[in-house]
Design an enzyme around this catalytic site. Structure first.
Site, PDB file in Angstrom:
ATOM      1  N   GLY A  45      39.245  39.413  30.642  1.00 26.58           N
ATOM      2  CA  GLY A  45      40.201  38.304  30.763  1.00 26.58           C
ATOM      3  C   GLY A  45      39.728  37.067  31.501  1.00 26.58           C
ATOM      4  O   GLY A  45      40.230  35.972  31.269  1.00 26.58           O
ATOM      5  N   ASP A 100      41.690  37.136  36.005  1.00 26.32           N
ATOM      6  CA  ASP A 100      42.563  36.295  35.185  1.00 26.32           C
ATOM      7  C   ASP A 100      43.979  36.231  35.761  1.00 26.32           C
ATOM      8  O   ASP A 100      44.577  35.165  35.855  1.00 26.32           O
ATOM      9  CB  ASP A 100      42.576  36.795  33.721  1.00 26.32           C
ATOM     10  CG  ASP A 100      42.961  38.281  33.572  1.00 26.32           C
ATOM     11  OD1 ASP A 100      43.104  38.983  34.595  1.00 26.32           O
ATOM     12  OD2 ASP A 100      43.106  38.730  32.422  1.00 26.32           O
ATOM     13  N   ASP A 103      49.076  40.953  38.719  1.00 29.90           N
ATOM     14  CA  ASP A 103      50.418  41.357  38.285  1.00 29.90           C
ATOM     15  C   ASP A 103      50.966  42.322  39.340  1.00 29.90           C
ATOM     16  O   ASP A 103      51.499  41.891  40.354  1.00 29.90           O
ATOM     17  CB  ASP A 103      50.252  41.977  36.890  1.00 29.90           C
ATOM     18  CG  ASP A 103      51.542  42.271  36.191  1.00 29.90           C
ATOM     19  OD1 ASP A 103      52.525  41.576  36.434  1.00 29.90           O
ATOM     20  OD2 ASP A 103      51.580  43.214  35.353  1.00 29.90           O
TER      21      ASP A 103
END
Ligand code: 5GP
Length: 183
Positions: A45, A100, A103
């Site tokens: 990513g 990237d 979360d």
């Protein structure tokens, strides 16, 4: 889940990304000083962001990569593992880890722990995106490109089912589609 590009809307434009990368590059170089920096990208990513970021950081630096995977359906850092690792030791080096998106924070927590034991001189962590609402474990993110709401995003390196990494901007799943999928 079957999604097409029409189900997404632009969240962060190419211009905003370019400008933010420039700022981040300056911020990171100011923080680490003029010496050599080892920039480590987490595949896949981060590869497009990393390409722009390292050029914005400038000065002496080298690039390395690693790849991690998480076991599906499980919920602890013990379930993240390194699929392939760095090509060089980082002991005594000033290191920048580039992700990237953060979360839940589980991947970042695992990576930061696994890097600390290799005894770098310094370790900083930069993530293009941050979704703080979703955090499960607290991780220090030294440099954040953009803080975003809890939405599924693609583009500029981020994928859906392996696709859309090549989009020049960052797009979020539109709320109508998201609501449909929730039912
Ligand atoms: P964490 O361990 O922080 O929960 O997850 C981090 C990883 O989940 C990211 O490196 C990324 O691969 C994936 N991820 C989390 N949110 C998104 C998202 O909105 N879009 C995409 N494409 N990947 C995401």
């Amino acid at each position: 889940m079957d999604l097409s590009l029409d189900d997404f809307e632009v969240l962060i434009s190419e211009d905003r990304i370019r400008e933010r990368c420039r700022e981040l590059g300056q911020e990171i170089r100011a923080a680490v000083g003029d010496g050599p920096l080892v920039c480590v990208g987490v595949l896949k990513g981060s590869f497009i962001f990393m390409a722009d970021l390292v050029r914005a950081i400038g000065g002496p630096l080298t690039c390395d990569f690693l790849r991690v995977s998480s076991y599906e359906g499980t919920r602890s850092t013990g379930n993240v593992r390194i699929e392939f690792d760095l090509t060089q030791p980082i002991e005594g080096a000033d290191v920048l880890l580039i992700e990237d998106i953060v979360d839940t924070g589980r991947t970042a927590e695992f990576l930061l722990q696994s890097f600390q034991v290799r005894q770098p001189r310094s370790l900083r962590f930069c993530s293009l995106l941050d979704k703080p609402e979703r955090r499960v474990v607290e991780v220090p993110v030294d440099h954040v490109g953009f803080t975003i709401a809890n939405r599924f995003v693609i583009g500029y390196g981020l994928d859906f089912d392996g696709r859309y990494r090549d989009l020049p901007d960052i797009r979020a799943l539109n709320p109508k589609k998201e609501a449909e999928l929730a039912h």
